[in-house]
Scaffold this motif. Structure first.
Motif, PDB file in Angstrom:
ATOM      1  N   TYR A  81       0.844  -1.189   0.000  1.00 20.26           N
ATOM      2  CA  TYR A  81       0.000   0.000   0.000  1.00 20.26           C
ATOM      3  C   TYR A  81       0.883   1.245   0.000  1.00 20.26           C
ATOM      4  O   TYR A  81       1.936   1.269   0.629  1.00 20.26           O
ATOM      5  CB  TYR A  81      -0.929  -0.008   1.220  1.00 20.26           C
ATOM      6  CG  TYR A  81      -1.806  -1.224   1.258  1.00 20.26           C
ATOM      7  CD1 TYR A  81      -2.980  -1.275   0.527  1.00 20.26           C
ATOM      8  CD2 TYR A  81      -1.420  -2.349   1.984  1.00 20.26           C
ATOM      9  CE1 TYR A  81      -3.771  -2.406   0.530  1.00 20.26           C
ATOM     10  CE2 TYR A  81      -2.200  -3.493   1.995  1.00 20.26           C
ATOM     11  CZ  TYR A  81      -3.379  -3.517   1.264  1.00 20.26           C
ATOM     12  OH  TYR A  81      -4.153  -4.647   1.259  1.00 20.26           O
ATOM     13  N   ARG A  82       0.415   2.281  -0.686  1.00 23.42           N
ATOM     14  CA  ARG A  82       1.256   3.456  -0.876  1.00 23.42           C
ATOM     15  C   ARG A  82       1.037   4.504   0.205  1.00 23.42           C
ATOM     16  O   ARG A  82      -0.090   4.776   0.615  1.00 23.42           O
ATOM     17  CB  ARG A  82       0.987   4.058  -2.258  1.00 23.42           C
ATOM     18  CG  ARG A  82       1.503   3.197  -3.391  1.00 23.42           C
ATOM     19  CD  ARG A  82       0.787   3.518  -4.675  1.00 23.42           C
ATOM     20  NE  ARG A  82      -0.618   3.184  -4.579  1.00 23.42           N
ATOM     21  CZ  ARG A  82      -1.584   3.785  -5.269  1.00 23.42           C
ATOM     22  NH1 ARG A  82      -1.292   4.771  -6.098  1.00 23.42           N
ATOM     23  NH2 ARG A  82      -2.843   3.408  -5.119  1.00 23.42           N
ATOM     24  N   PHE A  83       2.140   5.102   0.622  1.00 24.01           N
ATOM     25  CA  PHE A  83       2.122   6.166   1.623  1.00 24.01           C
ATOM     26  C   PHE A  83       3.060   7.279   1.181  1.00 24.01           C
ATOM     27  O   PHE A  83       4.205   7.017   0.798  1.00 24.01           O
ATOM     28  CB  PHE A  83       2.560   5.642   2.993  1.00 24.01           C
ATOM     29  CG  PHE A  83       2.735   6.735   4.022  1.00 24.01           C
ATOM     30  CD1 PHE A  83       1.630   7.352   4.578  1.00 24.01           C
ATOM     31  CD2 PHE A  83       4.005   7.150   4.413  1.00 24.01           C
ATOM     32  CE1 PHE A  83       1.782   8.371   5.515  1.00 24.01           C
ATOM     33  CE2 PHE A  83       4.165   8.155   5.340  1.00 24.01           C
ATOM     34  CZ  PHE A  83       3.055   8.772   5.899  1.00 24.01           C
ATOM     35  N   THR A  84       2.575   8.513   1.226  1.00 26.03           N
ATOM     36  CA  THR A  84       3.393   9.676   0.901  1.00 26.03           C
ATOM     37  C   THR A  84       3.555  10.552   2.135  1.00 26.03           C
ATOM     38  O   THR A  84       2.569  10.934   2.770  1.00 26.03           O
ATOM     39  CB  THR A  84       2.761  10.518  -0.226  1.00 26.03           C
ATOM     40  OG1 THR A  84       2.666   9.730  -1.408  1.00 26.03           O
ATOM     41  CG2 THR A  84       3.614  11.745  -0.529  1.00 26.03           C
ATOM     42  N   TRP A  85       4.796  10.850   2.447  1.00 21.90           N
ATOM     43  CA  TRP A  85       5.125  11.747   3.553  1.00 21.90           C
ATOM     44  C   TRP A  85       5.109  13.170   3.019  1.00 21.90           C
ATOM     45  O   TRP A  85       6.031  13.610   2.348  1.00 21.90           O
ATOM     46  CB  TRP A  85       6.475  11.362   4.120  1.00 21.90           C
ATOM     47  CG  TRP A  85       7.016  12.254   5.209  1.00 21.90           C
ATOM     48  CD1 TRP A  85       6.432  13.337   5.774  1.00 21.90           C
ATOM     49  CD2 TRP A  85       8.291  12.094   5.858  1.00 21.90           C
ATOM     50  NE1 TRP A  85       7.245  13.882   6.729  1.00 21.90           N
ATOM     51  CE2 TRP A  85       8.392  13.141   6.805  1.00 21.90           C
ATOM     52  CE3 TRP A  85       9.331  11.184   5.725  1.00 21.90           C
ATOM     53  CZ2 TRP A  85       9.525  13.295   7.614  1.00 21.90           C
ATOM     54  CZ3 TRP A  85      10.455  11.330   6.530  1.00 21.90           C
ATOM     55  CH2 TRP A  85      10.545  12.376   7.469  1.00 21.90           C
ATOM     56  N   ILE A  86       4.019  13.899   3.295  1.00 20.92           N
ATOM     57  CA  ILE A  86       3.875  15.286   2.875  1.00 20.92           C
ATOM     58  C   ILE A  86       4.734  16.189   3.766  1.00 20.92           C
ATOM     59  O   ILE A  86       4.825  15.984   4.972  1.00 20.92           O
ATOM     60  CB  ILE A  86       2.395  15.719   2.966  1.00 20.92           C
ATOM     61  CG1 ILE A  86       1.508  14.821   2.091  1.00 20.92           C
ATOM     62  CG2 ILE A  86       2.226  17.189   2.599  1.00 20.92           C
ATOM     63  CD1 ILE A  86       1.726  14.969   0.619  1.00 20.92           C
ATOM     64  N   HIS A  87       5.346  17.192   3.171  1.00 24.00           N
ATOM     65  CA  HIS A  87       6.199  18.165   3.865  1.00 24.00           C
ATOM     66  C   HIS A  87       7.458  17.520   4.454  1.00 24.00           C
ATOM     67  O   HIS A  87       7.957  17.951   5.503  1.00 24.00           O
ATOM     68  CB  HIS A  87       5.435  18.911   4.965  1.00 24.00           C
ATOM     69  CG  HIS A  87       4.249  19.670   4.480  1.00 24.00           C
ATOM     70  ND1 HIS A  87       4.195  20.249   3.229  1.00 24.00           N
ATOM     71  CD2 HIS A  87       3.053  19.960   5.072  1.00 24.00           C
ATOM     72  CE1 HIS A  87       3.031  20.855   3.076  1.00 24.00           C
ATOM     73  NE2 HIS A  87       2.309  20.677   4.162  1.00 24.00           N
ATOM     74  N   SER A  88       7.980  16.525   3.782  1.00 25.34           N
ATOM     75  CA  SER A  88       9.223  15.897   4.250  1.00 25.34           C
ATOM     76  C   SER A  88      10.389  16.870   4.205  1.00 25.34           C
ATOM     77  O   SER A  88      11.414  16.646   4.862  1.00 25.34           O
ATOM     78  CB  SER A  88       9.530  14.666   3.395  1.00 25.34           C
ATOM     79  OG  SER A  88       9.788  15.041   2.048  1.00 25.34           O
ATOM     80  N   MET A  89      10.263  17.971   3.455  1.00 26.19           N
ATOM     81  CA  MET A  89      11.364  18.928   3.349  1.00 26.19           C
ATOM     82  C   MET A  89      11.673  19.593   4.690  1.00 26.19           C
ATOM     83  O   MET A  89      12.806  20.013   4.943  1.00 26.19           O
ATOM     84  CB  MET A  89      11.069  19.978   2.276  1.00 26.19           C
ATOM     85  CG  MET A  89      10.050  21.028   2.629  1.00 26.19           C
ATOM     86  SD  MET A  89       8.363  20.400   2.480  1.00 26.19           S
ATOM     87  CE  MET A  89       7.435  21.920   2.771  1.00 26.19           C
ATOM     88  N   VAL A  90      10.672  19.675   5.578  1.00 23.73           N
ATOM     89  CA  VAL A  90      10.920  20.267   6.893  1.00 23.73           C
ATOM     90  C   VAL A  90      11.925  19.421   7.664  1.00 23.73           C
ATOM     91  O   VAL A  90      12.839  19.940   8.329  1.00 23.73           O
ATOM     92  CB  VAL A  90       9.600  20.407   7.680  1.00 23.73           C
ATOM     93  CG1 VAL A  90       9.856  20.941   9.084  1.00 23.73           C
ATOM     94  CG2 VAL A  90       8.643  21.318   6.938  1.00 23.73           C
ATOM     95  N   THR A  91      11.778  18.112   7.546  1.00 23.80           N
ATOM     96  CA  THR A  91      12.725  17.208   8.198  1.00 23.80           C
ATOM     97  C   THR A  91      14.055  17.174   7.452  1.00 23.80           C
ATOM     98  O   THR A  91      15.123  17.142   8.071  1.00 23.80           O
ATOM     99  CB  THR A  91      12.123  15.798   8.303  1.00 23.80           C
ATOM    100  OG1 THR A  91      10.949  15.852   9.120  1.00 23.80           O
ATOM    101  CG2 THR A  91      13.112  14.814   8.911  1.00 23.80           C
ATOM    102  N   ALA A  92      14.006  17.197   6.126  1.00 24.63           N
ATOM    103  CA  ALA A  92      15.249  17.180   5.340  1.00 24.63           C
ATOM    104  C   ALA A  92      16.154  18.342   5.706  1.00 24.63           C
ATOM    105  O   ALA A  92      17.391  18.211   5.719  1.00 24.63           O
ATOM    106  CB  ALA A  92      14.923  17.208   3.848  1.00 24.63           C
ATOM    107  N   ALA A  93      15.563  19.489   6.022  1.00 22.68           N
ATOM    108  CA  ALA A  93      16.343  20.682   6.340  1.00 22.68           C
ATOM    109  C   ALA A  93      16.827  20.714   7.781  1.00 22.68           C
ATOM    110  O   ALA A  93      17.668  21.547   8.140  1.00 22.68           O
ATOM    111  CB  ALA A  93      15.516  21.929   6.060  1.00 22.68           C
ATOM    112  N   ALA A  94      16.308  19.815   8.619  1.00 24.42           N
ATOM    113  CA  ALA A  94      16.631  19.850  10.045  1.00 24.42           C
ATOM    114  C   ALA A  94      17.970  19.170  10.325  1.00 24.42           C
ATOM    115  O   ALA A  94      18.322  18.171   9.703  1.00 24.42           O
ATOM    116  CB  ALA A  94      15.520  19.152  10.835  1.00 24.42           C
ATOM    117  N   THR A  95      18.703  19.716  11.286  1.00 27.38           N
ATOM    118  CA  THR A  95      19.958  19.069  11.695  1.00 27.38           C
ATOM    119  C   THR A  95      19.694  17.808  12.502  1.00 27.38           C
ATOM    120  O   THR A  95      20.567  16.935  12.603  1.00 27.38           O
ATOM    121  CB  THR A  95      20.815  20.039  12.515  1.00 27.38           C
ATOM    122  OG1 THR A  95      20.052  20.522  13.639  1.00 27.38           O
ATOM    123  CG2 THR A  95      21.256  21.222  11.665  1.00 27.38           C
ATOM    124  N   GLY A  96      18.507  17.709  13.069  1.00 25.69           N
ATOM    125  CA  GLY A  96      18.131  16.521  13.830  1.00 25.69           C
ATOM    126  C   GLY A  96      16.736  16.676  14.383  1.00 25.69           C
ATOM    127  O   GLY A  96      16.127  17.751  14.277  1.00 25.69           O
TER     128      GLY A  96
END
Length: 383
Positions: free
Chosen positions: A229-244
């Motif tokens: 089943y498919r799942f999309t993580w919306i707004h993953s860029m907020v985490t991508a930009a985080a140092t942790g």
């Protein structure tokens, strides 16, 4: 319970009786075989060769801020169309064939207005079912059972969203950065039931890496592994930009934010970088150079088929005080007048008119550009 739901129970039952039980889309979006997948839109069901390029995350109408929202109930479709309609026409002229409008219940959703504006522009638009996170969700959700929420989603997927006759394309949710509440978890379980019966993908607004991985864990526990089943993580860029990850006391976790994104991709998720060129999200998340770098990193890691791009721009907010102004800049783009109170209204040009040329200038192959603008949203959101 929910008046729109109760009005069409008999029709829902009739539809469900003829649906295949347990139809699964799979991580590739091709679980039912070639030629059986469709985009569900305001213009009807569309095959892949009919959709062209896709704006995979934009908004036409949302009411943010008020809990619960109230102004959306009396919004004027003509006023919405007068502001947003020209932007849709411009997107269409830029080659966009489908517009995905991922506004769920709880933030002033008006699918009837969205359909009206989309129809006026002649731009097929995908509507969604689903419920936003606490505290935005309507009161009836707290007392509803998993089965009742699933039945409501199934009605919207099979019959129509709200009072429209437009079946939802996907299920759109949200969970809090601090982790899922019990009600959010209940809604996620209901979404898994609905996904099993309809082959609809699940997408969720999540801005914390640990929450995203816990949602994937929960889906697997409910019987919706991302292998099927498919799942999309919306707004993953907020985490991508985080140092942790944000920890108790305002401290930052050891693992870099991008490590969470890569972990979700490894488990089969689609990840959505959807603040591209957005004034709302700002340069930290929306810079073209930054997003090109993220896409290169994810593609080099072997995940170019699981990247969704968007800008999360728009939108008409009926809760904003009357008289707000939209102005056109010298480059032709339309934005909210910064001299007025900030609402961040912005047109839909950033991805098709600016980011696509930027990707080509950065050396992206035409095959990769096609995946990002067409194939990936098709595989993520068709059913």
């Amino acid at each position: 319970m929910h008046t729109t739901w109760s009005r069409r129970v008999a029709l829902v039952v009739a539809v469900l009786l003829i649906l295949p039980i347990g139809a699964a889309g799979g991580a590739s979006g091709a679980g039912r075989g070639h030629g059986t997948q469709h985009f569900y839109t305001t213009a009807g069901t569309l095959d892949e060769d009919q959709i062209g390029d896709v704006l995979a995350h934009q908004h036409i109408f949302v009411e943010l801020g008020a809990v619960p929202p109230v102004a959306y109930k009396t919004a004027d479709p003509e006023q919405v169309n007068s502001l947003v309609g020209p932007w849709l026409l411009e997107a269409k002229a830029l080659g966009i064939g489908v517009f995905v409008e991922p506004t769920p219940l709880g933030v002033g959703r008006r699918p009837d207005i969205v359909k009206y504006v989309a129809d006026q522009a002649g731009l097929p638009t995908m509507l969604v079912t689903g419920i936003y996170r606490e505290p935005f969700m309507p009161d009836w959700v707290y007392d509803a059972s998993v089965r009742e929420i699933a039945d409501w989603m199934l009605e919207e997927l099979n019959v129509g969203v709200g009072d429209t006759d437009v079946p939802a394309g996907i299920i759109k949710l949200s969970q809090n950065d601090t982790g899922m509440t019990l009600t959010e978890r209940k809604i996620l379980e209901a979404a898994c039931i609905a996904a099993k019966k309809t082959n609809a993908a699940i997408a969720s607004h999540i801005t914390a890496g640990p929450t995203a991985l816990s949602v994937i864990d929960a889906l697997e526990g409910f019987g919706c592994p991302l292998s099927k089943y498919r799942f999309t993580w919306i707004h993953s860029m907020v985490t991508a930009a985080a140092t942790g990850a944000t920890l108790e006391g305002g401290r930052i976790g050891h693992d870099a934010g991008m490590d969470y994104v890569l972990a979700a991709l490894e488990r089969g998720a689609f990840v959505s970088l959807d603040g591209i060129g957005s004034n709302y999200w700002g340069p930290t998340y929306g810079s073209y150079d930054t997003n090109i770098r993220w896409i290169e990193q994810l593609a080099d890691a072997g995940y170019e088929d699981q990247i969704i791009i968007g800008a999360d721009t728009g939108w008409f907010d009926p809760g904003f005080p009357p008289g707000f102004k939209i102005i056109q800049l010298p480059d032709g783009s339309w934005v909210h007048d910064p001299a007025d109170q900030p609402q961040y209204m912005q047109d839909y040009r950033s991805v098709p008119a600016e980011f696509v040329p930027a990707m080509r200038a950065a050396g992206f192959s035409e095959a990769l550009v096609h995946k990002l603008m067409h194939s990936n949203p098709w595989h993520a959101y068709s059913r």
